[in-house]
Write a protein that holds these residues in place. Structure first.
Motif, PDB file in Angstrom:
ATOM      1  N   ILE A 212     -27.815  38.141  12.139  1.00 12.35           N
ATOM      2  CA  ILE A 212     -27.197  36.895  11.514  1.00 12.35           C
ATOM      3  C   ILE A 212     -27.751  36.414  10.185  1.00 12.35           C
ATOM      4  O   ILE A 212     -27.241  36.177   9.189  1.00 12.35           O
ATOM      5  N   ALA A 213     -29.330  36.459  10.111  1.00 10.29           N
ATOM      6  CA  ALA A 213     -30.017  36.464   9.104  1.00 10.29           C
ATOM      7  C   ALA A 213     -29.525  37.554   7.811  1.00 10.29           C
ATOM      8  O   ALA A 213     -29.335  36.973   6.861  1.00 10.29           O
ATOM      9  N   THR A 214     -29.384  38.567   8.202  1.00 10.44           N
ATOM     10  CA  THR A 214     -29.059  39.687   7.136  1.00 10.44           C
ATOM     11  C   THR A 214     -27.447  39.323   6.430  1.00 10.44           C
ATOM     12  O   THR A 214     -27.362  39.438   5.401  1.00 10.44           O
ATOM     13  N   THR A 215     -26.679  39.001   7.561  1.00 14.24           N
ATOM     14  CA  THR A 215     -25.472  38.727   7.173  1.00 14.24           C
ATOM     15  C   THR A 215     -25.503  37.386   6.375  1.00 14.24           C
ATOM     16  O   THR A 215     -24.597  37.391   5.305  1.00 14.24           O
ATOM     17  N   SER A 216     -25.981  36.325   6.871  1.00 17.75           N
ATOM     18  CA  SER A 216     -26.047  35.095   6.169  1.00 17.75           C
ATOM     19  C   SER A 216     -26.303  35.239   4.674  1.00 17.75           C
ATOM     20  O   SER A 216     -26.058  34.323   3.804  1.00 17.75           O
ATOM     21  N   ARG A 217     -27.253  36.175   4.468  1.00 22.83           N
ATOM     22  CA  ARG A 217     -27.852  36.275   2.965  1.00 22.83           C
ATOM     23  C   ARG A 217     -26.720  36.852   2.145  1.00 22.83           C
ATOM     24  O   ARG A 217     -26.912  36.376   0.742  1.00 22.83           O
ATOM     25  N   ALA A 218     -25.706  37.234   2.636  1.00 25.83           N
ATOM     26  CA  ALA A 218     -24.696  37.912   1.872  1.00 25.83           C
ATOM     27  C   ALA A 218     -23.584  36.935   1.627  1.00 25.83           C
ATOM     28  O   ALA A 218     -22.386  36.929   0.883  1.00 25.83           O
ATOM     29  N   TRP A 219     -23.645  35.783   2.369  1.00 23.40           N
ATOM     30  CA  TRP A 219     -22.344  34.764   2.230  1.00 23.40           C
ATOM     31  C   TRP A 219     -22.481  34.038   1.021  1.00 23.40           C
ATOM     32  O   TRP A 219     -23.627  33.493   0.609  1.00 23.40           O
ATOM     33  N   SER A 220     -21.238  33.787   0.502  1.00 23.91           N
ATOM     34  CA  SER A 220     -21.415  32.771  -0.944  1.00 23.91           C
ATOM     35  C   SER A 220     -20.148  31.860  -0.521  1.00 23.91           C
ATOM     36  O   SER A 220     -19.077  32.167  -1.358  1.00 23.91           O
ATOM     37  N   VAL A 221     -20.199  30.978   0.268  1.00 24.40           N
ATOM     38  CA  VAL A 221     -19.091  29.965   0.607  1.00 24.40           C
ATOM     39  C   VAL A 221     -19.494  28.690   0.130  1.00 24.40           C
ATOM     40  O   VAL A 221     -20.668  28.337   0.273  1.00 24.40           O
ATOM     41  N   PRO A 222     -18.667  28.254  -0.923  1.00 23.29           N
ATOM     42  CA  PRO A 222     -19.011  26.913  -1.270  1.00 23.29           C
ATOM     43  C   PRO A 222     -19.249  25.727  -0.211  1.00 23.29           C
ATOM     44  O   PRO A 222     -18.437  25.693   0.784  1.00 23.29           O
ATOM     45  N   VAL A 223     -20.431  24.947  -0.526  1.00 24.28           N
ATOM     46  CA  VAL A 223     -20.572  24.419   0.750  1.00 24.28           C
ATOM     47  C   VAL A 223     -19.743  23.151   1.065  1.00 24.28           C
ATOM     48  O   VAL A 223     -19.445  22.493   2.068  1.00 24.28           O
ATOM     49  N   ALA A 224     -18.833  22.674  -0.147  1.00 25.48           N
ATOM     50  CA  ALA A 224     -18.089  21.660  -0.240  1.00 25.48           C
ATOM     51  C   ALA A 224     -16.761  21.684   0.675  1.00 25.48           C
ATOM     52  O   ALA A 224     -16.009  20.823   1.050  1.00 25.48           O
ATOM     53  N   THR A 225     -16.402  23.064   0.984  1.00 29.59           N
ATOM     54  CA  THR A 225     -15.206  23.582   1.697  1.00 29.59           C
ATOM     55  C   THR A 225     -15.458  23.317   3.273  1.00 29.59           C
ATOM     56  O   THR A 225     -16.487  23.311   3.459  1.00 29.59           O
ATOM     57  N   GLU A 226     -14.321  23.232   3.912  1.00 26.01           N
ATOM     58  CA  GLU A 226     -14.440  23.246   5.265  1.00 26.01           C
ATOM     59  C   GLU A 226     -15.186  24.369   5.958  1.00 26.01           C
ATOM     60  O   GLU A 226     -15.882  24.218   6.774  1.00 26.01           O
ATOM     61  N   VAL A 227     -15.252  25.501   5.306  1.00 22.15           N
ATOM     62  CA  VAL A 227     -15.480  26.883   5.980  1.00 22.15           C
ATOM     63  C   VAL A 227     -17.127  26.648   5.498  1.00 22.15           C
ATOM     64  O   VAL A 227     -17.944  26.829   6.313  1.00 22.15           O
ATOM     65  N   GLY A 228     -17.514  26.118   4.259  1.00 20.95           N
ATOM     66  CA  GLY A 228     -18.777  26.010   3.840  1.00 20.95           C
ATOM     67  C   GLY A 228     -19.424  25.061   4.849  1.00 20.95           C
ATOM     68  O   GLY A 228     -20.714  25.459   5.196  1.00 20.95           O
ATOM     69  N   LYS A 229     -18.908  23.813   5.232  1.00 23.64           N
ATOM     70  CA  LYS A 229     -19.434  23.166   6.046  1.00 23.64           C
ATOM     71  C   LYS A 229     -19.764  23.722   7.439  1.00 23.64           C
ATOM     72  O   LYS A 229     -20.822  23.427   8.159  1.00 23.64           O
ATOM     73  N   LEU A 230     -18.788  24.461   7.981  1.00 27.27           N
ATOM     74  CA  LEU A 230     -18.833  24.967   9.331  1.00 27.27           C
ATOM     75  C   LEU A 230     -20.054  25.903   9.329  1.00 27.27           C
ATOM     76  O   LEU A 230     -20.876  25.981  10.095  1.00 27.27           O
ATOM     77  N   VAL A 231     -20.311  26.907   8.316  1.00 31.15           N
ATOM     78  CA  VAL A 231     -21.261  27.909   8.308  1.00 31.15           C
ATOM     79  C   VAL A 231     -22.504  27.385   8.164  1.00 31.15           C
ATOM     80  O   VAL A 231     -23.417  27.823   8.719  1.00 31.15           O
ATOM     81  N   SER A 232     -22.725  26.121   7.326  1.00 31.12           N
ATOM     82  CA  SER A 232     -24.017  25.574   7.215  1.00 31.12           C
ATOM     83  C   SER A 232     -24.706  24.976   8.445  1.00 31.12           C
ATOM     84  O   SER A 232     -25.585  24.814   8.314  1.00 31.12           O
ATOM     85  N   SER A 233     -23.615  24.508   9.246  1.00 25.68           N
ATOM     86  CA  SER A 233     -24.073  23.783  10.483  1.00 25.68           C
ATOM     87  C   SER A 233     -23.730  24.731  11.795  1.00 25.68           C
ATOM     88  O   SER A 233     -24.063  24.102  12.587  1.00 25.68           O
ATOM     89  N   ILE A 234     -23.627  25.852  11.535  1.00 24.73           N
ATOM     90  CA  ILE A 234     -23.322  26.912  12.909  1.00 24.73           C
ATOM     91  C   ILE A 234     -24.737  26.990  13.611  1.00 24.73           C
ATOM     92  O   ILE A 234     -25.782  26.906  13.136  1.00 24.73           O
ATOM     93  N   GLY A 235     -24.330  26.935  15.133  1.00 23.28           N
ATOM     94  CA  GLY A 235     -25.546  26.740  15.890  1.00 23.28           C
ATOM     95  C   GLY A 235     -24.993  27.050  17.333  1.00 23.28           C
ATOM     96  O   GLY A 235     -23.821  27.409  17.672  1.00 23.28           O
ATOM     97  N   ALA A 236     -26.044  27.162  18.423  1.00 23.94           N
ATOM     98  CA  ALA A 236     -25.641  27.036  19.614  1.00 23.94           C
ATOM     99  C   ALA A 236     -24.492  26.242  20.154  1.00 23.94           C
ATOM    100  O   ALA A 236     -23.906  26.615  21.161  1.00 23.94           O
ATOM    101  N   ALA A 237     -24.431  25.001  19.761  1.00 25.59           N
ATOM    102  CA  ALA A 237     -23.365  24.083  20.097  1.00 25.59           C
ATOM    103  C   ALA A 237     -22.058  24.489  19.551  1.00 25.59           C
ATOM    104  O   ALA A 237     -21.100  23.598  19.707  1.00 25.59           O
TER     105      ALA A 237
END
Length: 318
Positions: free
Chosen positions: A240-265
């Motif tokens: 996950i850490a290796t993959t996330s370093r390659a992510w370049s998703v704008p935080v303001a988008t819906e996908v960006g919000k989901l990716v930045s807050s993704i977790g066990a819940a």
């Protein structure tokens, strides 16, 4: 109210009662330990699957082994109520220090602790030496000496030991230097001398009473399964850490919000909803695909035209 005498129970029966409060995989593990006496690699694999299945953490499509919890049928062949051994008394001693042969040391009629106390030289250690020889104990075998104020005996030390197996009492004769009743091997004598042997000396593994090795084996098994699961979790975390370093998703988008807050819940439905395309997205994808195709076709046509012109110019020099 009349008092009832508690009946002695074996360690395995106590474990059976305790196991009813444990997870299914641990109850299955206890069954395997008691029945087989050891845990193999295949047991660890199956128990890990049972543990993960309770949390829906098995790999998709895998079928976990069904747990078979410990019950009375699994301990019937091992030590049960009638196999619990307890000392009742020791007496009729001869040639044991200055202990009188008419004196009997009783240990009580119910399971519990018997406290033996008295001044120095009253014979407490003399009884302990006899029991350490008749039963089991760690350390050097004690030396039983006769009364120093009496003529030297012509026979070894002897005595009688009464013990209880289940609800039945048995009395056996004991002679120093000869094997005692095998059932007394279920009684382990621990005193200050034995404690010193445990703390100060290296030695081979000592006798472990039946059933007392079950919980240590279960504890070791828990460690093995924990290590296996932790190894997998660490691997996933690294991925996950290796993959996330390659992510370049704008935080303001819906996908960006989901990716930045993704977790066990995070719910799977939330990811699925943003992973697909709606009707508008499908239409836009087609437009982009058609556009890229047209651009590619245009570039190919242009390249073909240029090459044709070059070939004609080359023909002029022939």
């Amino acid at each position: 109210m009349p008092q009832t005498t508690p009946q002695p129970v074996s360690v395995t029966q106590e474990l059976l009662k305790w196991s009813e409060t444990r997870p299914a995989w641990q109850r299955d593990a206890l069954r395997r330990i008691i029945v087989a006496g050891k845990i193999e690699a295949v047991d660890i694999q199956e128990l890990t699957q049972i543990c993960r299945a309770a949390h829906n953490a098995n790999s998709p499509g895998s079928v976990a082994t069904k747990a078979v919890p410990l019950d009375t049928s699994h301990i019937s062949a091992s030590a049960g109520t009638n196999d619990a051994t307890a000392l009742v008394s020791v007496g009729s001693l001869k040639n044991v220090n200055r202990l009188p042969s008419s004196q009997t040391l009783k240990f009580g009629g119910t399971p519990g602790i018997t406290v033996i106390y008295g001044d120095n030289g009253t014979g407490k250690s003399g009884y302990a030496r006899v029991l350490k020889k008749a039963c089991r104990s760690r350390g050097a075998s004690p030396i039983i000496r006769p009364d120093a104020f009496s003529p030297a005996p012509t026979a070894p030390a002897t005595g009688e030991i009464t013990f209880r197996v289940g609800t039945s009492d048995f009395t056996t004769g004991w002679t120093d230097g000869k094997p005692s009743d095998a059932r007394l091997g279920n009684v382990f004598i621990f005193d200050s001398t034995a404690a010193g042997n445990y703390l100060e000396q290296d030695g081979p593994a000592s006798f472990t009473p039946h059933g007392l090795d079950i919980l240590p084996k279960l504890s070791k098994l828990c460690d093995l399964i924990r290590d296996e699961i932790k190894k997998e979790v660490d691997g996933i975390s690294l991925e996950i850490a290796t993959t996330s370093r390659a992510w370049s998703v704008p935080v303001a988008t819906e996908v960006g919000k989901l990716v930045s807050s993704i977790g066990a819940a995070t719910k799977e439905a939330s990811v699925t909803a943003l992973a697909g395309l709606d009707e508008k997205g499908v239409k836009r994808l087609k437009e982009l695909s058609d556009t890229s195709h047209n651009v590619l076709f245009g570039r190919t046509l242009f390249r073909s035209t240029i090459l044709g012109l070059i070939l004609r110019n080359l023909d002029q020099f022939k």
